[in-house]
Motif scaffolding. Structure first.
Motif: not given
Length: 326
Positions: A182, A185-186, A303, A305-311
């Motif tokens: 967590y 990620s930020r 932004e 980084r978050y999208a990278k791991f979500r997909k």
């Protein structure tokens, strides 16, 4: 100490022949020198052929080679002015994770990396690279410190998994790993993660959330070790080769699946044969990645980084079931 993996025997046999020929060829004829040159080329080609066609389990063996360079080696060969930072401000100082300031071609960075140990005593202290909660708490604290001073973070991953001891569980092992994911990620600073040996389970992902995630050519990255997978599915570690095939854990698989962004090439015959050259290859990748990331606004990095791991991840949906539910 020279340690031969099973599939490396033909290489060592040919190298032994080459060494004997070189010793006996002092002041030899042109024909002898040509034979030596030809044999050198054959050795190089044999290494290339074997290592380009490794089976998944053989890749795991290479990643675990006792002479494979560790975080401490890369700190010596690729970084300058390393200053180690200790402790988690809560329980203790876990030797399975090294943290500290360093410079990479003049770029100040925070380095966080697993350490397996070089000898038996050190390996016992490091739990063979299996970090406890205080190790991950230490990593989180040092990463936040780097973000405070707007300096990038480099994470070097090399662990079969987090330490599964009773004490570690009592001190919140799973929670701390989740917290680390967590916070990474930020984290408001560039983060580059590289799997340099083993990348096992939550122990790896605990310091593996970054803007760039790479893997060395003969390392592996998996949700579970082949032995652990074999124990669950086949009730015996004897099926570790079959498990390794099914886990798609090699660098080629991971690049094709989009789990990693890049594969860092290893020297001919693996990183354990030429640690300095491997450090040079890693340094080149890190330098290029950091220079690219440092040019980008933090908001964009977070932004993406978050999208990278979500997909990450692929699933199959049964169209029949889907249509019926509608």
């Amino acid at each position: 100490m020279e340690i031969q993996l099973s599939f490396e025997h033909p290489i060592y046999e040919m190298e032994s022949r080459l060494e004997q020929m070189e010793k006996s060829a002092s002041g030899g004829s042109i024909d002898v020198r040509e034979s030596i040159s030809r044999l050198r080329k054959e050795v190089a080609e044999l290494k290339r052929t074997i290592y380009q066609n490794l089976q998944p389990w053989e890749t795991v063996e290479v990643s675990r080679h006792p002479n494979r360079p560790q975080t401490s080696d890369y700190l010596n060969f690729a970084f300058d002015e390393f200053v180690e930072l200790h402790g988690d401000h809560f329980f203790g100082d876990d030797r399975a994770i090294l943290t500290g300031w360093a410079k990479l071609d003049g770029i100040p960075v925070m380095v966080v990396g697993h350490q397996k140990g070089k000898n038996l005593d050190e390996r016992k202290r490091c739990h063979y690279g299996c970090a406890e909660p205080e190790g991950y708490r230490k990593a989180i604290l040092k990463m936040k410190l780097a973000a405070k001073y707007h300096l990038p973070v480099v994470c070097l991953i090399d662990t079969p998994g987090a330490w599964p001891g009773i004490g570690a569980e009592e001190r919140g092992q799973a929670f701390v790993i989740a917290q680390g994911m967590y916070e990474m990620s930020r984290l408001a600073t560039p983060v580059v993660c590289v799997v340099i040996g083993e990348g096992g389970s939550g122990g790896a992902i605990g310091i593996g959330v970054g803007d760039r995630v790479a893997i060395l050519e003969h390392a592996y990255y998996s949700v579970i070790s082949p032995e652990g997978c074999a124990g669950i599915l086949w009730k015996s570690r004897e099926f570790r080769r079959e498990a390794a095939n099914e886990l798609h854990l090699t660098s080629k698989d991971l690049k094709n699946l989009g789990v990693v962004d890049a594969v860092v090439p290893e020297p001919l015959g693996g990183a354990h044969r030429n640690p300095r050259l491997m450090a040079g290859n890693l340094k080149k990748y890190l330098r290029t990645s950091l220079r690219e990331l440092l040019k980008q606004p933090i908001e964009k990095l977070l932004e993406e980084r978050y999208a990278k791991f979500r997909k990450i991840g692929v699933f199959l949906e049964n169209p029949t079931v889907s249509s019926q539910s509608e």
